[in-house]
Scaffold this motif. Sequence first.
Motif, PDB file in Angstrom:
ATOM      1  N   GLU A  86       0.852  -1.183   0.000  1.00 33.92           N
ATOM      2  CA  GLU A  86       0.000   0.000   0.000  1.00 33.92           C
ATOM      3  C   GLU A  86       0.890   1.236   0.000  1.00 33.92           C
ATOM      4  O   GLU A  86       1.752   1.377   0.855  1.00 33.92           O
ATOM      5  CB  GLU A  86      -0.896  -0.008   1.231  1.00 33.92           C
ATOM      6  CG  GLU A  86      -1.888   1.132   1.264  1.00 33.92           C
ATOM      7  CD  GLU A  86      -2.845   0.974   2.421  1.00 33.92           C
ATOM      8  OE1 GLU A  86      -3.873   0.310   2.243  1.00 33.92           O
ATOM      9  OE2 GLU A  86      -2.528   1.504   3.504  1.00 33.92           O
ATOM     10  N   VAL A  87       0.674   2.109  -0.981  1.00 34.73           N
ATOM     11  CA  VAL A  87       1.525   3.289  -1.121  1.00 34.73           C
ATOM     12  C   VAL A  87       0.799   4.597  -0.793  1.00 34.73           C
ATOM     13  O   VAL A  87       1.419   5.656  -0.813  1.00 34.73           O
ATOM     14  CB  VAL A  87       2.152   3.351  -2.538  1.00 34.73           C
ATOM     15  CG1 VAL A  87       3.146   2.219  -2.732  1.00 34.73           C
ATOM     16  CG2 VAL A  87       1.078   3.330  -3.624  1.00 34.73           C
ATOM     17  N   GLY A  88      -0.483   4.512  -0.487  1.00 36.69           N
ATOM     18  CA  GLY A  88      -1.183   5.736  -0.113  1.00 36.69           C
ATOM     19  C   GLY A  88      -2.637   5.508   0.220  1.00 36.69           C
ATOM     20  O   GLY A  88      -3.288   4.624  -0.344  1.00 36.69           O
ATOM     21  N   ARG A 133      -7.603   4.191  -1.749  1.00 35.84           N
ATOM     22  CA  ARG A 133      -6.513   3.393  -1.190  1.00 35.84           C
ATOM     23  C   ARG A 133      -5.752   2.821  -2.388  1.00 35.84           C
ATOM     24  O   ARG A 133      -6.348   2.228  -3.278  1.00 35.84           O
ATOM     25  CB  ARG A 133      -7.083   2.296  -0.310  1.00 35.84           C
ATOM     26  CG  ARG A 133      -6.053   1.466   0.411  1.00 35.84           C
ATOM     27  CD  ARG A 133      -6.714   0.466   1.361  1.00 35.84           C
ATOM     28  NE  ARG A 133      -7.469   1.096   2.432  1.00 35.84           N
ATOM     29  CZ  ARG A 133      -6.952   1.531   3.583  1.00 35.84           C
ATOM     30  NH1 ARG A 133      -5.665   1.412   3.808  1.00 35.84           N
ATOM     31  NH2 ARG A 133      -7.721   2.074   4.504  1.00 35.84           N
ATOM     32  N   PHE A 134      -4.423   3.004  -2.405  1.00 35.73           N
ATOM     33  CA  PHE A 134      -3.598   2.632  -3.543  1.00 35.73           C
ATOM     34  C   PHE A 134      -2.587   1.555  -3.168  1.00 35.73           C
ATOM     35  O   PHE A 134      -1.875   1.697  -2.169  1.00 35.73           O
ATOM     36  CB  PHE A 134      -2.819   3.850  -4.062  1.00 35.73           C
ATOM     37  CG  PHE A 134      -3.689   4.957  -4.576  1.00 35.73           C
ATOM     38  CD1 PHE A 134      -3.998   5.040  -5.921  1.00 35.73           C
ATOM     39  CD2 PHE A 134      -4.190   5.929  -3.713  1.00 35.73           C
ATOM     40  CE1 PHE A 134      -4.783   6.070  -6.410  1.00 35.73           C
ATOM     41  CE2 PHE A 134      -4.979   6.955  -4.191  1.00 35.73           C
ATOM     42  CZ  PHE A 134      -5.278   7.028  -5.545  1.00 35.73           C
ATOM     43  N   THR A 162      -3.541  -0.641  -7.919  1.00 35.67           N
ATOM     44  CA  THR A 162      -4.908  -1.059  -7.637  1.00 35.67           C
ATOM     45  C   THR A 162      -5.501   0.035  -6.766  1.00 35.67           C
ATOM     46  O   THR A 162      -4.993   0.306  -5.669  1.00 35.67           O
ATOM     47  CB  THR A 162      -4.952  -2.405  -6.898  1.00 35.67           C
ATOM     48  OG1 THR A 162      -4.399  -3.399  -7.758  1.00 35.67           O
ATOM     49  CG2 THR A 162      -6.382  -2.779  -6.534  1.00 35.67           C
ATOM     50  N   LEU A 163      -6.510   0.677  -7.293  1.00 33.83           N
ATOM     51  CA  LEU A 163      -7.223   1.731  -6.578  1.00 33.83           C
ATOM     52  C   LEU A 163      -8.524   1.152  -6.046  1.00 33.83           C
ATOM     53  O   LEU A 163      -9.330   0.630  -6.815  1.00 33.83           O
ATOM     54  CB  LEU A 163      -7.527   2.902  -7.510  1.00 33.83           C
ATOM     55  CG  LEU A 163      -8.548   3.926  -7.003  1.00 33.83           C
ATOM     56  CD1 LEU A 163      -8.069   4.612  -5.732  1.00 33.83           C
ATOM     57  CD2 LEU A 163      -8.870   4.929  -8.092  1.00 33.83           C
ATOM     58  N   THR A 164      -8.695   1.251  -4.749  1.00 30.81           N
ATOM     59  CA  THR A 164      -9.954   0.869  -4.113  1.00 30.81           C
ATOM     60  C   THR A 164     -10.565   2.135  -3.547  1.00 30.81           C
ATOM     61  O   THR A 164      -9.933   2.811  -2.730  1.00 30.81           O
ATOM     62  CB  THR A 164      -9.714  -0.158  -2.983  1.00 30.81           C
ATOM     63  OG1 THR A 164      -9.039  -1.299  -3.536  1.00 30.81           O
ATOM     64  CG2 THR A 164     -11.022  -0.581  -2.343  1.00 30.81           C
ATOM     65  N   VAL A 183     -13.262  -0.833  -7.567  1.00 33.03           N
ATOM     66  CA  VAL A 183     -11.874  -1.262  -7.596  1.00 33.03           C
ATOM     67  C   VAL A 183     -11.411  -1.141  -9.034  1.00 33.03           C
ATOM     68  O   VAL A 183     -12.132  -1.537  -9.966  1.00 33.03           O
ATOM     69  CB  VAL A 183     -11.694  -2.717  -7.092  1.00 33.03           C
ATOM     70  CG1 VAL A 183     -10.248  -3.161  -7.230  1.00 33.03           C
ATOM     71  CG2 VAL A 183     -12.157  -2.845  -5.651  1.00 33.03           C
ATOM     72  N   ALA A 184     -10.224  -0.572  -9.236  1.00 37.89           N
ATOM     73  CA  ALA A 184      -9.711  -0.352 -10.583  1.00 37.89           C
ATOM     74  C   ALA A 184      -8.207  -0.594 -10.633  1.00 37.89           C
ATOM     75  O   ALA A 184      -7.507  -0.376  -9.650  1.00 37.89           O
ATOM     76  CB  ALA A 184     -10.010   1.081 -11.020  1.00 37.89           C
TER      77      ALA A 184
END
Length: 155
Positions: A18-20, A112-113, A131-133, A145-146
């Motif tokens: 998780e980066v951000g 969340r990235f 992955t963007l949630t 989710v993308a």
Amino acid sequence: MAAIDDALHEAQALLGTEVGVSNWITVDQAMIDSFAHVTHDTQWIHVDQDRAAAQTPFGGTIAHGFLSLSLASRFAYDCFPMLPGQVMGINYGFNKLRFLSPVRAGSRLRGRFVLTEANKRNARELLRENTLTIEIEGQDTPALVAQWLGLAVFE
């Protein structure tokens, strides 16, 4: 070592992590109405509060899926400052996108990235996939989710 090479090395060390996590944003009816006006998508489930309360299982209006997705840029600003030597960031698109849960008017969302891939395309471009949630406060199922691609362009 060039700035892009440093950025690539750092990104590769973070793969799978998780980066951000962004700040929360409230998606209220005024935001939904504005989005409906701009996009010409005035379907009643978004803009008619009385009808949506009476005729949907949502208890009121819901945000457009594309409204929730459009907040991704804001979430990214919260999480990804410019890298040393980077001159711009470009939205490069999506590999996969799924809308999983409706966003009721008044909900709060955040992004969340998780970094899933990083590749140097050429001497100036670093392509990253995250992955963007997009989470809905207080709910287990996210709004969407993308797999989002971003291009960092360097000097």
